[in-house]
Scaffold this active site. Sequence first.
Site, PDB file in Angstrom:
ATOM      1  N   HIS A  96      -1.031   0.504  -9.719  1.00 35.91           N
ATOM      2  CA  HIS A  96      -1.697  -0.434  -8.791  1.00 35.91           C
ATOM      3  C   HIS A  96      -2.267  -1.631  -9.563  1.00 35.91           C
ATOM      4  CE1 HIS A  96      -3.699  -0.618  -4.586  1.00 35.91           C
ATOM      5  NE2 HIS A  96      -3.517  -1.839  -5.068  1.00 35.91           N
TER       6      HIS A  96
ATOM      7  N   GLU B 268      -3.441   7.755  -4.411  1.00 33.58           N
ATOM      8  CA  GLU B 268      -3.788   7.267  -5.765  1.00 33.58           C
ATOM      9  C   GLU B 268      -5.055   7.928  -6.278  1.00 33.58           C
ATOM     10  OE1 GLU B 268      -3.939   2.984  -5.533  1.00 33.58           O
ATOM     11  OE2 GLU B 268      -1.902   2.896  -4.766  1.00 33.58           O
TER      12      GLU B 268
ATOM     13  N   ARG C  26       0.858  -1.179   0.000  1.00 33.71           N
ATOM     14  CA  ARG C  26       0.000   0.000   0.000  1.00 33.71           C
ATOM     15  C   ARG C  26       0.896   1.231   0.000  1.00 33.71           C
ATOM     16  NH1 ARG C  26      -3.592  -2.646  -1.611  1.00 33.71           N
ATOM     17  NH2 ARG C  26      -5.634  -3.002  -0.691  1.00 33.71           N
TER      18      ARG C  26
HETATM   19  C1  GLV Z   1      -5.086  -4.874  -4.069  1.00 31.63           C
HETATM   20  O1  GLV Z   1      -4.371  -3.967  -3.812  1.00 31.63           O
HETATM   21  C2  GLV Z   1      -5.635  -5.753  -3.080  1.00 31.63           C
HETATM   22  O2  GLV Z   1      -5.535  -5.455  -1.881  1.00 31.63           O
HETATM   23  O3  GLV Z   1      -6.219  -6.767  -3.466  1.00 31.63           O
END
Ligand code: GLV
Length: 357
Positions: A312, A294, A265
């Site tokens: 991401h 983001e 993250r």
């Molecule tokens: C993506 O970032 C997830 O947490 O699945």
Amino acid sequence: MIPSPKKPNLAMSALYAAPGMCDNLHSMKPAVLVTKRIFPEAIAYLKEHAELDYAESDDGMSAGELAARIRGKQAVVSQLMDKFSPEVLASLDGIKVIANVAVGYDNIDVPAATRLGIMVTHTPDVLTDTTADFAFTLLMAAARRVVEGHHFVHSGQWTKWRVDLLVGQDIHHRTLGIFGMGRIGQAVARRAAGFSMRIIYHDARRAPEAVEKELGLEPVSAEQLLREADFVSLHVPLMAETRHMIGARELRMMKPTAILVNTSRGPVVDEPALAEALEQRVIAGAGIDVFENEPHVHPLLLKLENVVLTPHIASASVDTRRKMSMMAAENAVAAIEGRRPPNLLNPEVWEKGAASA
Ligand code: GLV
């Protein structure tokens, strides 16, 4: 395997088809909100089991819109940009479950949901290998300067072979430091073992002895990891303890030749501190898939060549995103049909409900 949508219940279909009864019976199905676009198989499955309010767009919703649209629903299939703060949660009336299409759930205040008797589910396991593949992709792309090479060729700058053209760093036989030895951390370690790497890790909880032995993992302190690793890969959840766990101080502890990889993250890393460290070559490079705000990316990162940036997408293979969509739909349907959702994060809510049933 992607579970195929369940066959329609023929007896019920016949009832639905009976003149005059259709609308009535339809309205008896529990209502589910899907906040953003997901894979069509999951939508088909949800439609078989629920009255669907599908926001078929990629835009997402504001907190106000989310609360208004959830009114009268029993389940919501959410994504990581949908923020369920204690205030938003308190405004939701009658909701049984929030089924997040992600393994991470830092967008939902789970303790607050638990207090309010709302179940929360996520999508573990199906994305473990896909995400680990991508962490390794970023590591290799940054170490071997793949993106710089691509731009070099693409822009017509490649006119001769040079002995030191875009020389990067070896990966094999070097040291990988992994923060967070959960499912994804272990999958990354498994890949690193194939590259004959030394693997050191740091986690609040020690990995099972059998896993340490199988993968040749060495548990170390955070400081030792930062000082000894040639590559540092982050696989921790975002929580108060991990927010900005990599900042200017930690970056200064790393080797000047080191590369940081983040597929966890964004807020785990202090992004301005990282941008500055990369610009000043405090560390050699980075591969970054997640960002603090983001889809905003720190403007300095956008100017640097020693960082590989992706939007991401660590779990974004067709199969995995489809499985994640389906898994969230199945969690939602289980909850509205009175079954325990398979991927429940707060079993206390279920147990309390079962006890009082
Ligand atoms: C993506 O970032 C997830 O947490 O699945």
